[in-house]
Design an enzyme around this catalytic site. Structure first.
Site, short mmCIF file in Angstrom:
data_model
loop_
_atom_site.label_atom_id
_atom_site.label_comp_id
_atom_site.label_asym_id
_atom_site.label_seq_id
_atom_site.Cartn_x
_atom_site.Cartn_y
_atom_site.Cartn_z
N GLY A 271 0.84 -1.20 0.00
CA GLY A 271 0.00 0.00 0.00
C GLY A 271 0.87 1.24 0.00
O GLY A 271 2.08 1.19 -0.23
N ASP A 389 -0.54 10.86 16.19
CA ASP A 389 -1.16 10.44 14.93
C ASP A 389 -1.86 9.10 15.09
O ASP A 389 -1.79 8.24 14.22
CB ASP A 389 -0.12 10.36 13.81
CG ASP A 389 -0.75 10.38 12.42
OD1 ASP A 389 -1.93 10.79 12.32
OD2 ASP A 389 -0.10 9.96 11.46
#
Length: 578
Positions: A271, A389
Site C-alpha cells: 500500500g 497520529d
C-alpha cells in the site's frame, strides 16, 4: 638336542643385550613424554580458562563474522550483513550461484571451527580450489599444513564459525572464502587500454573540476545524512538543547533490501501512506519484513524519518510494532519493520465484508491492546511520548489479531515535569484531531486520549468518524454517539453485526469510556492508566460531558462553519456492570 658353538652363543648374548637396552630406552622415553604431555595439558588448561583476548572466546562473533584481535570487535565478512538476531552473526546479501562462484583471499586469519570441514593431505591448493567449486555446499578452503610449504587441502561447508584476525607480525594463515561472481572484483582482467587512458586524460579541466565538485557535494550531503541518522535528537522544554545518542539498530544496505523486496516490485507492494510506499520483503533466512520507503513527494521528510528511528528504536512493548532497522543510502531512506500479516485495523472495521471477521471479543481485545500500548508510551517507557497520529490505519494486527501501534514520525517527547507543548504546524489527521490542537496548536497526553476515544467509537460502530454524517441531525460520529447516549440508547451505536453475539455491558462500558475520552476539555478526559482500569471494570465511570467537534468534523470546525455554543450537561444512568 644340539650344541651351539662359542661364536653363536656370543651372538645371541649380544642380541639379547641390545633388546633389553632398547626396551629400557623406550620405557624411559615413554615416561618422559607422558610427563611432558601432562605438563603441557596443564599449561593449555590455564591458557584456555583465562583467554588473553575477548577474541579467544569460542564463537564470540557468531557465524560469518571476524573478531579483530588488535581492537577486539566483531565485523561481518565482506558481502555479509548483521543478522536481525545479533547472536546469530551475519548472513549473505547475495546468494551463491554454485555454477559461477569465485573466492576472496583473507590473510592473517586464525582458521574457523573445523567441525563441518573435510581434508586431504595429498592435494595442492589449486586442486583444493577446484574441489570446493564442484560442491555447492563448500564455502571456503585453505592449506592444511602451511609449515610444510603449503601442502594439503582443508575444505569448509556451511557457515564459518570462530573466525579471528591477527596482525601480520603475529602470523596467521590464508583462507579463501566463496562469493558469487557478481561480488568479485575482475578489474585486473579488464585493464584499460592505452587509448582509453589517453581519452580520459584528455578530458577538459572544466569537466573534471565539475565532477570533483559534484562528488564533494554528494559526499558532504551523505555525511550529513548519515551523521543525522546515527544521532538521537532529544528535545528540551524549549526545543533548544540536543542530546546525542547512538540508536541500537542495524543499518541495512540498499542491495540487501532491494533483493528482499524483489527490487521493490508491484507484486510486493502492500500500500501507500503519507510516508510513501510500503513493501513486503523476505530475508535470506526466510523472515518476512515490511519496508517503508520515503517518497520524494512525501509530506514527511528527514526530520520525521530520524524522529521515528530515534524513538521506536528504544521502545519495547508487545503492543508496539517492532522496528528491525533502517536504510539510508544514495537517495533512499527506508524503515524496516516486523511483518504484520493482518494489515491494519481500518482494513477490517470499515469494510462491510471483512468487518464480520472481527466479532465483539476480538474488537474488545484490540481496544485493550491499544490502551496498554498508550499507557506504556505515556507512563511506563523511559521517555514520555505523545504519538500525535493515532488512527485506525496506524494500528496493525498480527496473526493473532493482537493490536500494535505504529508510525511514530510525528511523535514528540515530554521532558521532566512537562505535561504539554505547542506547535505551529498542524500535522494530525482529520477526524482524530482534538479541539485544543486544531484551534491552538496545543497538544498533550490527553490529545492521544482523544484520538483513542475516537477509535473506540469507530471500533464499536464500524463507522469512520471523518466520513460519517447523521442525515437527520447533521452530526458526525461523536455527535451521533453523544445523542444516542443522552437519549438512553447507547447500544444503537453498535455495528449491526455485533448485536448477534456480544456482552452488552462491555459494549456500553466501551461507549462510555469512548465518550469520556473525547470530551471537549482536555482536563475532563481520563489518563490512559485510568482508561485501562475502566475497560476492565475496575474503576467507577463518571458521567461524560459534551464531546469536542460535537456538530461536525474537525475540518469543518477549522473552516469556521461552526461557531462556539453553550450546552447543558445531561446525565444518564446506565444499568449494568461498571
Amino acid at each position: 638336542m644340539f650344541k651351539l658353538s662359542k661364536k653363536e652363543t656370543f651372538s645371541q648374548f649380544q642380541a639379547l643385550k641390545k633388546s633389553l637396552s632398547y626396551r629400557f630406552w623406550v620405557t624411559t622415553k615413554r615416561n618422559a613424554l607422558v610427563s611432558l604431555w601432562e605438563s603441557q595439558v596443564s599449561d593449555w588448561h590455564t591458557l584456555y580458562t583465562q583467554p588473553s583476548s575477548p577474541c579467544e572466546y569460542y564463537g564470540k562473533c557468531g557465524a560469518n563474522s571476524v573478531c579483530n584481535a588488535n581492537n577486539p570487535r566483531c565485523t561481518c565478512l565482506d558481502g555479509f550483513v548483521a543478522h536481525i538476531n545479533r547472536s546469530m552473526g551475519c548472513v549473505r546479501t547475495i546468494r551463491l550461484t554454485c555454477n559461477k562462484d569465485g573466492f576472496r583471499r583473507y590473510t592473517g586469519m586464525v582458521l574457523p571451527d573445523t567441525s563441518s570441514s573435510w581434508y586431504d593431505r595429498n592435494l595442492n591448493l589449486q586442486q583444493c580450489k577446484d574441489l570446493c567449486l564442484q560442491n555447492c555446499s563448500c564455502t571456503a578452503y585453505a592449506n592444511l599444513d602451511i609449515s610444510g610449504g603449503g601442502s594439503g587441502c582443508l575444505l569448509w561447508y556451511h557457515d564459518l564459525i570462530d573466525l579471528r584476525h591477527y596482525p601480520q607480525a603475529q602470523g596467521g594463515q590464508d583462507i579463501y572464502i566463496r562469493y558469487s561472481d557478481s561480488e568479485l572484483d575482475h578489474s585486473h582482467k579488464n585493464g584499460l587500454s592505452k587509448r582509453k587512458i589517453e581519452a580520459i586524460i584528455s578530458c577538459s579541466t572544466t569537466f573534471v573540476m565539475c565532477m570533483i565538485l559534484g562528488l564533494a557535494i554528494w559526499l558532504w550531503k551523505r555525511k550529513v545524512e548519515m551523521e543525522g541518522m546515527k544521532k538521537i535528537f532529544h528535545q528540551s522544554r524549549h526545543n533548544s538543547k540536543l542530546r546525542k545518542e547512538e540508536p541500537d539498530l542495524p543499518a541495512f544496505d540498499l542491495p540487501f533490501i532491494a533483493k528482499a523486496t524483489d527490487n521493490f516490485s508491484d507484486a510486493n507492494k502492500l500500500g501507500e501512506g503519507g510516508f510513501g510506499p510500503v513493501y513486503k520483503g523476505t530475508l535470506i533466512d526466510g523472515q518476512d519484513i515490511v519496508v517503508k520507503r520515503l517518497s520524494n513527494t512525501s509530506g514527511q521528510g528527514m526530520e520525521e524519518f530520524k524522529n521515528e528511528v530515534a524513538l521506536i528504536a528504544r521502545l519495547q512493548h508487545r503492543n508496539l510494532v517492532k522496528l528491525h532497522g533502517y536504510c539510508i543510502q544514495e537517495e533512499e531512506k527506508m524503515l524496516i519493520y516486523e511483518y504484520m500479516p493482518n494489515k491494519s485495523l481500518d482494513y477490517f472495521i470499515f469494510d462491510e465484508i471483512r468487518s464480520k471477521i472481527l466479532d465483539w471479543s476480538k474488537r474488545f481485545h484490540i481496544i485493550g491492546g491499544i490502551a496498554r500500548g498508550l499507557v506504556y508510551l505515556h507512563r511506563d517507557s523511559r521517555l514520555s511520548i505523545i504519538h500525535r497520529d493515532l488512527k485506525a490505519s496506524n494500528i496493525l494486527l498480527d496473526e493473532n489479531m493482537n493490536s500494535k501501534i505504529s508510525d511514530f514520525g510525528l511523535a514528540r517527547t515530554l521532558w521532566g515535569d512537562q505535561v504539554d507543548a505547542n506547535t505551529n504546524k498542524i500535522a494530525w489527521t482529520y477526524g482524530y484531531m482534538p479541539t485544543e490542537y486544531a484551534v491552538h496548536g496545543h497538544f498533550s497526553m490527553k490529545s492521544d486520549v482523544f484520538s483513542f476515544g475516537v477509535m473506540v467509537l469507530e471500533i464499536v460502530s464500524g463507522k469512520k468518524n471523518r466520513d460519517f454524517s447523521d442525515p437527520e441531525h447533521f452530526l458526525n460520529l461523536l455527535g451521533h454517539a453523544w445523542r444516542l447516549w443522552t437519549e438512553g440508547r447507547p447500544t444503537d451505536l453498535m455495528d449491526a453485526f455485533l448485536c448477534e453475539r456480544c456482552t452488552s455491558s462491555e459494549v456500553i462500558r466501551c461507549i462510555h469510556v469512548g465518550l469520556l475520552c473525547v470530551q471537549q476539555r482536555p482536563e475532563d478526559r481520563p489518563d490512559m492508566s485510568a482508561v485501562v482500569l475502566m475497560l476492565n471494570g475496575d474503576k467507577l465511570l463518571p458521567q461524560p460531558k459534551v464531546p469536542g467537534f460535537y456538530h461536525g468534523s474537525d475540518k469543518a470546525y477549522l473552516s469556521g462553519k461552526f461557531k462556539s455554543f453553550s450546552y447543558n450537561d445531561v446525565s444518564l444512568t446506565v444499568l449494568g456492570a461498571r
